[in-house]
Design an enzyme around this catalytic site. Structure first.
Site, short mmCIF file in Angstrom:
data_model
loop_
_atom_site.label_atom_id
_atom_site.label_comp_id
_atom_site.label_asym_id
_atom_site.label_seq_id
_atom_site.Cartn_x
_atom_site.Cartn_y
_atom_site.Cartn_z
N ASP A 54 0.84 -1.20 0.00
CA ASP A 54 0.00 0.00 0.00
C ASP A 54 0.88 1.25 0.00
OD1 ASP A 54 -1.80 2.01 0.39
OD2 ASP A 54 -2.38 1.42 2.43
N GLU A 132 31.31 9.01 2.58
CA GLU A 132 31.96 9.03 3.89
C GLU A 132 30.96 9.47 4.96
OE1 GLU A 132 35.38 11.56 3.64
OE2 GLU A 132 36.21 10.54 1.89
N GLU A 134 29.33 10.00 8.50
CA GLU A 134 29.76 10.07 9.90
C GLU A 134 28.55 9.91 10.81
OE1 GLU A 134 33.42 13.22 9.07
OE2 GLU A 134 31.45 13.96 9.70
N GLU A 189 36.19 10.21 14.92
CA GLU A 189 36.21 11.51 14.25
C GLU A 189 36.57 12.62 15.25
OE1 GLU A 189 36.17 13.55 11.86
OE2 GLU A 189 36.25 12.10 10.22
N GLU A 196 33.61 7.46 12.08
CA GLU A 196 33.51 7.35 10.63
C GLU A 196 34.04 5.99 10.20
OE1 GLU A 196 35.64 9.24 6.68
OE2 GLU A 196 34.93 10.64 8.21
N HIS A 245 30.57 13.27 3.02
CA HIS A 245 31.29 13.69 1.83
C HIS A 245 31.08 12.66 0.73
CE1 HIS A 245 34.32 15.86 4.69
NE2 HIS A 245 33.09 16.35 4.77
N ARG A 316 40.45 22.75 2.68
CA ARG A 316 39.27 22.01 3.10
C ARG A 316 38.10 22.91 3.50
NH1 ARG A 316 40.14 16.38 4.38
NH2 ARG A 316 42.29 15.79 3.95
N GLU A 333 35.51 15.62 -4.61
CA GLU A 333 34.91 15.39 -3.30
C GLU A 333 33.97 16.55 -2.97
OE1 GLU A 333 36.21 14.52 1.35
OE2 GLU A 333 37.55 15.65 0.04
N ARG A 335 31.63 18.17 -0.33
CA ARG A 335 31.71 18.05 1.12
C ARG A 335 30.47 18.53 1.88
NH1 ARG A 335 36.74 17.58 3.19
NH2 ARG A 335 36.37 19.08 4.87
#
Length: 444
Positions: A54, A132, A134, A189, A196, A245, A316, A333, A335
Site C-alpha cells: 500500500d 563518507e 559520519e 572523528e 567514521e 562527503h 578544506r 569530493e 563536502r
C-alpha cells in the site's frame, strides 16, 4: 566485488542456509528505509515481482485512491543479516513499480536511475561514488532510549580507552564485511562520540544501497552495545557535525573521464565542467543534500563543514575539494552533503548538476586556496564566493526556482518533497525552544 545472483541462486541459498524470512526493502522520499517482511514460502512470488504493498501509507508516495504498488527486487542486493542467528532473515532491495508495469516516478532509487540514464546517453557508462557518512554514538537509558551522554570523550583518530566506541565500531566493521562491504578505514572523528567508517567506492546505485545498509547495520549493532547511533547532522552545539562527503567520478568504460595527465592538476575538461555545474547549482540542490532544519546548524563557519560555494585542490574550507590521488582514483569530493540526506536523491541531483555543467561547458571559477572562514564578507563578494543557504526555508526557495534540479527530481517527487519539508520547517518555526525560554523568560 559485485556478486550476481539469479532467482535460482537465491532460492537455493535460502534453502541451504535455512532462511525463514525475507525483508523486501525500499526507501521513502525522506530517505527512511521501509520494508515488507515475508515468510520464505513467499520468496518465489517476490522474485516474480508479484508482491504488492500500500503506497498511500509511505511518505511522499501516493493518495489512498491510487495506492497499489509492486516491489521488484534487485537480485544482486540479496544478503543474509549476520546478526540474526535463529530464524534467519535475508534482505532484497527493491524498485517500486505501478500496476501497469511502469516505474513509480516518486521512487528515489528510480529517480537516480533516470539521472544515470541521462549520463549514459552522454557517453558515461557509470558514476563511481565513495561516500563518507559520519555518525555519533550516545549512551541509552534503562529503557533503551537515547540520552545526551556521549559514549566517549575521544578525538580524531583516538584509540581505547579514550575511544570507548572502538569495540562497537569494530563489530560494525566485521558485520559489514560479512555482508560484502570492502572497508577501507574505521576511526574516531573530531568530536567526542563521533565516528567514521569508510567503504570502497561503487557505482551510484550500489553506493546508495550501501549507505542505506550501512545505516541499518550501525544502528542495529550500536543498540546491541547499549548505545544509540544517530546520523543527525548536528546533535550537539559547540562541536563538529556529521557530514557525508561524496567522492565522485564519471567513467567511460574502464577509463576515468575526469583524468587528463597534461592538465596542471590532472583534471580533464569534463571534470572541470562537472565541478562548475555542481557549484552553479549548489544552492538549488542544498535542500536535497542537506534536507533538515538541523542540517543548517552544521553548515556554519568554524566546524570544518563547508558553507561557501567554492573549490580547491587542497584547502578544506570550500565545498569541493580535489583529493591528491590521481589516475583511476581521480575524483571530485563534494563536502556539503550530510547523512540525513536520502542518498538516491542526493546523488541524482549532484549528477544532474554536474552533467548540466558538462553539457553547457560551464566555466569553472578559479580555485580558492585561502581559508574562506577568515575572509571578510567583502572579500568573499569580491572573489565571487556565494554562501550555501542559511536555513531550510531558503534552501527550499532555491530548489523551487531551479529547472535543472526540479527536473532531476521529477514533478511528483518535487511536489511531495517540498510539501513535506515546508510542513517540517513551519513546525520548527512556530515551536518555542528551550534557548528562547533561557534567554527571554526572566529578561522580559
Amino acid at each position: 566485488m559485485t556478486v550476481s545472483y539469479t532467482k535460482e541462486d537465491i532460492l537455493r541459498i535460502a534453502k541451504e542456509e535455512n532462511v525463514r524470512f525475507i525483508r523486501l526493502q525500499f526507501t521513502d522520499l525522506l530517505g527512511t528505509i521501509k520494508n515488507v517482511e515475508i515468510p520464505v514460502s513467499q520468496l518465489q512470488k517476490a522474485l516474480d515481482n508479484k508482491m504488492m504493498f500500500d503506497g498511500s501509507s509511505i511518505e511522499g508516495y501516493v493518495r489512498i485512491e491510487e495506492s497499489d504498488m509492486y516491489l521488484y527486487p534487485d537480485l544482486n542486493t540479496w544478503v543474509i543479516f549476520p546478526w540474526v542467528t535463529e530464524s534467519k532473515v535475508a534482505r532484497l532491495i527493491c524498485d517500486v513499480y505501478l500496476p501497469d508495469g511502469t516505474p513509480f516516478p516518486g521512487d528515489p532509487r528510480g529517480i537516480l536511475k533516470r539521472a544515470l540514464k541521462e549520463a549514459e546517453e552522454m557517453g558515461y557508462t557509470s558514476m563511481n561514488v565513495g561516500p563518507e557518512p559520519e555518525f555519533f554514538l550516545f549512551k541509552t537509558d534503562e529503557k533503551g532510549n537515547p540520552t545526551l551522554e556521549l559514549n566517549d570523550q575521544g578525538g580524531y583518530f583516538d584509540l581505547a580507552p579514550t575511544d570507548l566506541g572502538e569495540n562497537c565500531r569494530r563489530e560494525i566493521v566485521l558485520k559489514l564485511e560479512e555482508m560484502g562491504f570492502e572497508i577501507e578505514a574505521s576511526h574516531h572523528e573530531v568530536a567526542p562520540g563521533q565516528h567514521e567508517i569508510d567503504f570502497k567506492y561503487a557505482d551510484a546505485i550500489k553506493a546508495s544501497d550501501q549507505i542505506q545498509t550501512f545505516k541499518l547495520v550501525v544502528k542495529t549493532i550500536a543498540r546491541q552495545h547499549g548505545l544509540h547511533a544517530t546520523f543527525m547532522p548536528k546533535p550537539l552545539f559547540g562541536v563538529n557535525g556529521s557530514g557525508m562527503h561524496c567522492n565522485q567520478s564519471l567513467f567511460k568504460g574502464g577509463e576515468n573521464a575526469f583524468v587528463d595527465e597534461k592538465d596542471p592538476l590532472g583534471l580533464s575538461a569534463d571534470a572541470r565542467h562537472f565541478m562548475a555545474g555542481v557549484l552553479q547549482h549548489a544552492r538549488a540542490f542544498a535542500a536535497i543534500t542537506n534536507p533538515t532544519v538541523n542540517s543548517y546548524k552544521r553548515l556554519v563557519p568554524g566546524y570544518e563543514a563547508p558553507c561557501y560555494v567554492a573549490w580547491s585542490a587542497s584547502n578544506r574550507s570550500p565545498m569541493i575539494r580535489i583529493p591528491a590521488s590521481r589516475g583511476l582514483s581521480t575524483r571530485v569530493e563534494v563536502r556539503n552533503p550530510d547523512p540525513a540526506a536520502n542518498p538516491y536523491l542526493a546523488l541524482a541531483v549532484l549528477l544532474r548538476a554536474g552533467l548540466d555543467g558538462i553539457k553547457n561547458k560551464t566555466q569553472l571559477p578559479p580555485p580558492t586556496d585561502r581559508n574562506i572562514y577568515v575572509m571578510t564578507e567583502e572579500e568573499r563578494i569580491e572573489q565571487g564566493i556565494p554562501s550555501l543557504p542559511g536555513n531550510l526555508r531558503e534552501a527550499l526557495d532555491e530548489l523551487i526556482k531551479s529547472e535543472v534540479i526540479s527536473d532531476a527530481l521529477g514533478e511528483h517527487a518535487l511536489a511531495h518533497f517540498v510539501e513535506l519539508k515546508e510542513i517540517e520547517y513551519d513546525m520548527y518555526r512556530t515551536q518555542v525552544h528551550a534557548w528562547e525560554r533561557e534567554q527571554y523568560m526572566t529578561l522580559y
